[in-house]
Each structure stands twice: as C-alpha cells, then as structure tokens.
Design a protein around this motif. Structure first.
Motif, mmCIF file in Angstrom:
data_model
loop_
_atom_site.group_PDB
_atom_site.id
_atom_site.type_symbol
_atom_site.label_atom_id
_atom_site.label_comp_id
_atom_site.label_asym_id
_atom_site.label_seq_id
_atom_site.Cartn_x
_atom_site.Cartn_y
_atom_site.Cartn_z
ATOM 1 N N THR A 1 75.938 92.376 33.905
ATOM 2 C CA THR A 1 74.929 92.060 32.882
ATOM 3 C C THR A 1 75.456 91.002 31.916
ATOM 4 O OG1 THR A 1 74.098 94.325 33.013
ATOM 5 C CG2 THR A 1 73.446 93.031 31.090
ATOM 6 N N LEU A 2 74.664 89.930 31.729
ATOM 7 C CA LEU A 2 74.980 88.879 30.769
ATOM 8 C C LEU A 2 73.895 88.871 29.691
ATOM 9 C CD1 LEU A 2 76.533 86.337 29.825
ATOM 10 C CD2 LEU A 2 75.020 85.005 31.324
ATOM 11 N N VAL A 3 74.337 88.970 28.402
ATOM 12 C CA VAL A 3 73.417 88.917 27.270
ATOM 13 C C VAL A 3 73.716 87.643 26.475
ATOM 14 C CG1 VAL A 3 72.659 90.044 25.157
ATOM 15 C CG2 VAL A 3 73.280 91.424 27.145
ATOM 16 N N VAL A 4 72.694 86.799 26.272
ATOM 17 C CA VAL A 4 72.844 85.555 25.504
ATOM 18 C C VAL A 4 72.036 85.698 24.213
ATOM 19 C CG1 VAL A 4 72.537 83.064 25.492
ATOM 20 C CG2 VAL A 4 73.118 84.243 27.625
ATOM 21 N N LYS B 1 68.397 86.955 25.298
ATOM 22 C CA LYS B 1 68.015 86.909 26.716
ATOM 23 C C LYS B 1 69.031 87.735 27.510
ATOM 24 C CE LYS B 1 65.287 84.432 28.315
ATOM 25 N NZ LYS B 1 63.860 84.643 28.675
ATOM 26 N N THR B 2 68.529 88.604 28.416
ATOM 27 C CA THR B 2 69.392 89.458 29.232
ATOM 28 C C THR B 2 69.222 89.090 30.706
ATOM 29 O OG1 THR B 2 69.230 91.275 27.659
ATOM 30 C CG2 THR B 2 69.946 91.824 29.902
ATOM 31 N N TYR B 3 70.361 88.913 31.405
ATOM 32 C CA TYR B 3 70.364 88.604 32.838
ATOM 33 C C TYR B 3 71.161 89.697 33.549
ATOM 34 C CZ TYR B 3 69.251 84.057 30.783
ATOM 35 O OH TYR B 3 68.695 83.058 30.052
ATOM 36 N N ASP B 4 70.518 90.442 34.473
ATOM 37 C CA ASP B 4 71.209 91.529 35.182
ATOM 38 C C ASP B 4 70.741 91.635 36.632
ATOM 39 O OD1 ASP B 4 68.664 92.412 34.806
ATOM 40 O OD2 ASP B 4 69.194 94.244 33.726
ATOM 41 N N ILE C 1 74.824 81.174 36.063
ATOM 42 C CA ILE C 1 74.606 79.816 35.562
ATOM 43 C C ILE C 1 73.132 79.748 35.150
ATOM 44 C CG2 ILE C 1 74.621 77.357 36.099
ATOM 45 C CD1 ILE C 1 76.782 77.922 38.162
ATOM 46 N N GLU C 2 72.896 79.707 33.847
ATOM 47 C CA GLU C 2 71.533 79.800 33.325
ATOM 48 C C GLU C 2 71.207 78.603 32.424
ATOM 49 O OE1 GLU C 2 69.679 82.084 34.469
ATOM 50 O OE2 GLU C 2 71.221 83.353 35.406
ATOM 51 N N ASP C 3 69.917 78.307 32.305
ATOM 52 C CA ASP C 3 69.453 77.237 31.410
ATOM 53 C C ASP C 3 69.435 77.741 29.962
ATOM 54 O OD1 ASP C 3 69.042 75.513 33.523
ATOM 55 O OD2 ASP C 3 66.987 76.219 33.840
ATOM 56 N N VAL C 4 69.631 76.799 29.041
ATOM 57 C CA VAL C 4 69.524 77.132 27.614
ATOM 58 C C VAL C 4 68.046 77.263 27.250
ATOM 59 C CG1 VAL C 4 69.950 76.318 25.274
ATOM 60 C CG2 VAL C 4 71.679 75.995 27.057
ATOM 61 N N VAL C 5 67.726 78.331 26.503
ATOM 62 C CA VAL C 5 66.344 78.543 26.037
ATOM 63 C C VAL C 5 66.351 78.419 24.515
ATOM 64 C CG1 VAL C 5 64.386 80.110 26.000
ATOM 65 C CG2 VAL C 5 65.914 80.077 27.992
#
Length: 446
Positions: free
Chosen positions: A315-318, A333-336, A349-353
């Motif tokens: 899990t990645l939390v930005v 933003k959470t990516y899991d 590897i995620e885009d900036v929001v």
C-alpha cells in the motif's frame, strides 16, 4: 642489444607461454572430478541375508545428495530385490538382491477327455526362480480350441521335472450369453452385464467363469443352470488386498503427528512404496521410494511441514500538504492494487495529482516508490495555494473616486503624478552617478 640478449629474451617468453596450460589443466580436471559424483560403500545381501558382494561405488552423478539403487553395479547373476532412493550422506548401505533365474523347462503331453492325443511340448516356467509355477504359465502351448480344467493353481517345479506330465484338456464349445448383476452385502449394485459362459455346451456354468468387478470376491461358489431369459443376481464380498502395517508420523523435531494402520503392497510382493500412505494434512514426505514390508511391524516416518506462501497487498499513500497553512493535508491518494509474497517488494509509478486551487512547490513529473508486500508507505508532496484565487460574485473592487463635496486640488493632464515623481527620482539618481563616473575617468587620463 646483442644476439645473446635477444636469444635469452625469446627463451624466457617461450617458457612463460608453455607453463600456462600446464598449470591450468590440473585445476580444470580437479573441478570436474569434485562435481562428478560421490563414493559410498555398499554391501549386497541375498534373500537369506548372505553377503554376495559389495565395495565402494560412485553414485549421485547430478550432485543432489540422493542416488537410486538402480545406479549401483550389482554382483553378476543378481538383480535388485526392491529399490528406491537413498541419501549419499548415510555412507554405508546394505542392498538386498536376488539371484536371476531364467526359469525351468518342463515337458507336457496333452490328451482329450477320451484319452486321444492332442500334442504337447516344452514350456519355460518359474522365471522368478522361487521354485513354484502356476498353471497359467502353460497356456501358450495348449492347442487352440481346448482349455485346461484338470491342472489349476500353483505347483512345485520339482514335482514336474524329469517326468512325463500328462494333462487332460476339455474342448471349448460355443458359449451362451447370460445376464448378471453384481451387488455387495448392502445391496448396492457394483457391476454386471452380459457374460459368455458354458463353453462345453452342457447347459451348466460355474460362477468362476464370470469376470468379477475389481476389488470383490465371490461369497457363494459352484454351478448354475444356464437360463438366457434370467438375470442372475450375485452377491459379492469386498476383497481386502495387501498387508496391514502400523505407521507413526513425526515431524522433524520428533513431535507425534498421528498415524494408524494402513493397507500397503497390494501385489503381495513384499515391497511397498511410501506413496501408498495417507499423510497428515499440511505435511509431505522427506524420504520417498520403496521399502520392505513386514506384517504387523510399526514404522516411524518423519515428515516435513508444508509452508504456504503468504501474500498481501503493498500500500502506497500519497498526501498533498500545504506547508504554509500548518501542514494541512488537502488531498490524500491511496494505491493498493499490487499483491504479492510477503517480504518481496512492489514498485509503484504514479502521476502527480495537483489539488484544485493549488500548485506544486517543487516541479516533479511523477511519484515512484518501492513498497514491501504487507506494508504501507506514506509519501508527502508539498503544494501551495495559487497566487490568483478565483473571484466570487460581489468581490469586485470599487473604483477610486473623490468623495462627494470635494474637488481635486490640482488639475492634471491625465498623467499619474505618483508614477511621474517616482520616475523623476530614478532619472535624477542615474544622472548623478553618470557625472561621477565621467570625473573619475578624467583623473585617470591625467
């Protein structure tokens, strides 16, 4: 450089070149011999426990620490009495072998029910060398159209050697079809169908002429009259095959894992395979292969616990943070969506929001992070409010107009006097600086 020095230098170079292969070759040969195999000590014994040979042998060509009995060079005239896999580290091994027997030749003479000659011949029996043969071994020399009903079962070879062996044969007639239904002792149908019986055409058939379902045996035997209009219902008994042994399972630390009695060795050859055993759930065999069966003996078998691979999400939390406003989190933003084995790593590897109404403090194009499966990683992106915020209706500034009842103190031609005065001050300062520079240059020229 004279001729002697040139010759000495050439010889030195030649010696250096010829020494390299001589030194390298033994190293390569030694490396090959080390990985080739292992030496074990073997003692071969016959079925009576007598030593029939042995010594040191090379095994385990693939170097995995395990070898098969089939890799061994056996004493001449013997074959393995069993087999299986063995650990090289055990060092010394006692391997059971048995004498190879090519069989015994026996002569038979066949006659009909009335004594008429039907021929005969030699047949090889008892190929396993146990001194016993079965009547089925002579089927290959029985004349076509006849069957052997007078010599059935197992017999000692010694009773038929060096003697005239006469066997009466029965002529095979066109058989009759009867319908049979097999049931077990509980009344459950376990097989059946149409069967050819009564080959001699006398109107009588024997239950032994029927082919039974595998694993079952007759309860009632004997003869029956042939009735082609009838369905014969025959009760069978479940057949118990093999040898009963007791097994105790333990783990690698010696803890008892249960066990019980098991049926093994269904072909009754005195050898069972570990795969015939039912293992406790979650465990697997360490040693595989064949082993000798002793009825009533208790076997302790060590098992290895099967560890299932644990998986989880990474899990990645930005968090987008406004530092100028007390580190306020304005967007999270959470990516899991990545799942894998615990302990390994996923890469996001995620885009900036960018939140609406904000801009990035630092110019970054994307977010990249490695996160272990089963773990959560938090990253911060700093933002600030944009300089020009959207205006709301009614927020427009009022024009700068004189208050009612007052008049302008000076008349102007439309020029902003504040700006004009500021520019005059700037030009005055620049003129003074320019005059100073001119005076300095004149001094230097003098």
């Amino acid at each position: 450089m004279n001729r002697k020095k040139i010759t000495k230098a050439a010889l030195s170079g030649l010696v250096a070149v010829t020494m390299v292969p001589a030194m390298a070759a033994p190293l390569v040969a030694n490396a090959e011999s080390e990985s080739k195999s292992s030496i074990i000590n073997v003692v071969f014994t016959d079925e009576n426990g007598n030593n029939v040979g042995g010594g040191d042998q090379w095994v385990d060509a693939d170097g995995d620490g395990v070898f098969k009995a089939t890799e061994l060079d056996l004493p001449e005239g013997y074959e393995l009495n069993g087999g299986g896999d063995y650990f090289v580290k055990d060092g010394k091994f006692i391997i059971s072998v048995k004498k190879i027997n090519k069989g015994t030749i026996i002569n038979f003479t066949f006659v009909g029910v009335n004594g008429e000659s039907l021929g005969g011949g030699d047949v090889i029996v008892d190929k396993d060398g146990d001194g016993i043969f079965n009547s089925s071994e002579i089927a290959s020399i029985i004349p076509e159209g006849y069957k052997n009903d007078s010599l059935l079962g197992d017999f000692f070879v010694s009773e038929f050697e060096n003697s005239s062996n006469v066997i009466a044969l029965k002529k095979i007639y066109n058989s009759t079809i009867v319908n049979v239904q097999f049931i077990d002792e509980n009344g459950t149908v376990v097989g059946g169908g149409d069967y050819f019986v009564d080959e001699d055409g006398d109107g009588i058939f024997n239950y032994s002429e029927l082919t039974l379902p595998e694993g079952y045996e007759l309860i009632v035997t004997g003869d029956e009259f042939v009735d082609t209009e009838k369905t014969y219902e025959i009760v069978l008994n479940k057949e118990i095959e093999g040898t009963i042994i007791n097994v105790v399972y333990v783990d690698e630390e010696g803890n008892n894992l249960g066990g019980g009695d098991f049926f093994v060795d269904p072909d009754d050859d005195g050898i069972a395979n570990y795969s015939e055993l039912d293992l406790p759930e979650g465990y697997e065999l360490i040693v595989t292969g064949d082993f000798f069966v002793t009825p009533g003996k208790s076997y302790t078998i060590t098992l290895h616990k099967i560890t299932e691979e644990e998986t989880a999400a990474a899990t990645l939390v930005v968090r987008y943070v406004d530092q100028e406003n007390g580190n306020e989190v304005v967007l999270e933003k959470t990516y899991d969506d990545q799942v894998g084995p615990v302990g390994e790593t996923a890469t996001y590897i995620e885009d900036v929001v960018v939140p609406e109404g904000y801009e990035l403090v630092q110019d970054i194009e994307g977010i990249a992070a490695d996160v272990e499966y089963g773990q959560t990683k938090v990253m911060y992106v700093f933002v600030t409010k944009t300089a020009q915020e959207p205006t709301q209706p009614g927020d427009e500034e009022e024009p700068n107009t004189p208050a009612e009842g007052t008049e302008e103190s000076e008349q102007t031609d439309g020029t902003d006097t504040g700006v004009a005065m500021s520019l005059a001050g700037v030009f005055g300062t620049m003129s003074a600086a320019l005059a100073g520079m001119v005076a300095l240059l004149r001094r230097k020229q003098k």
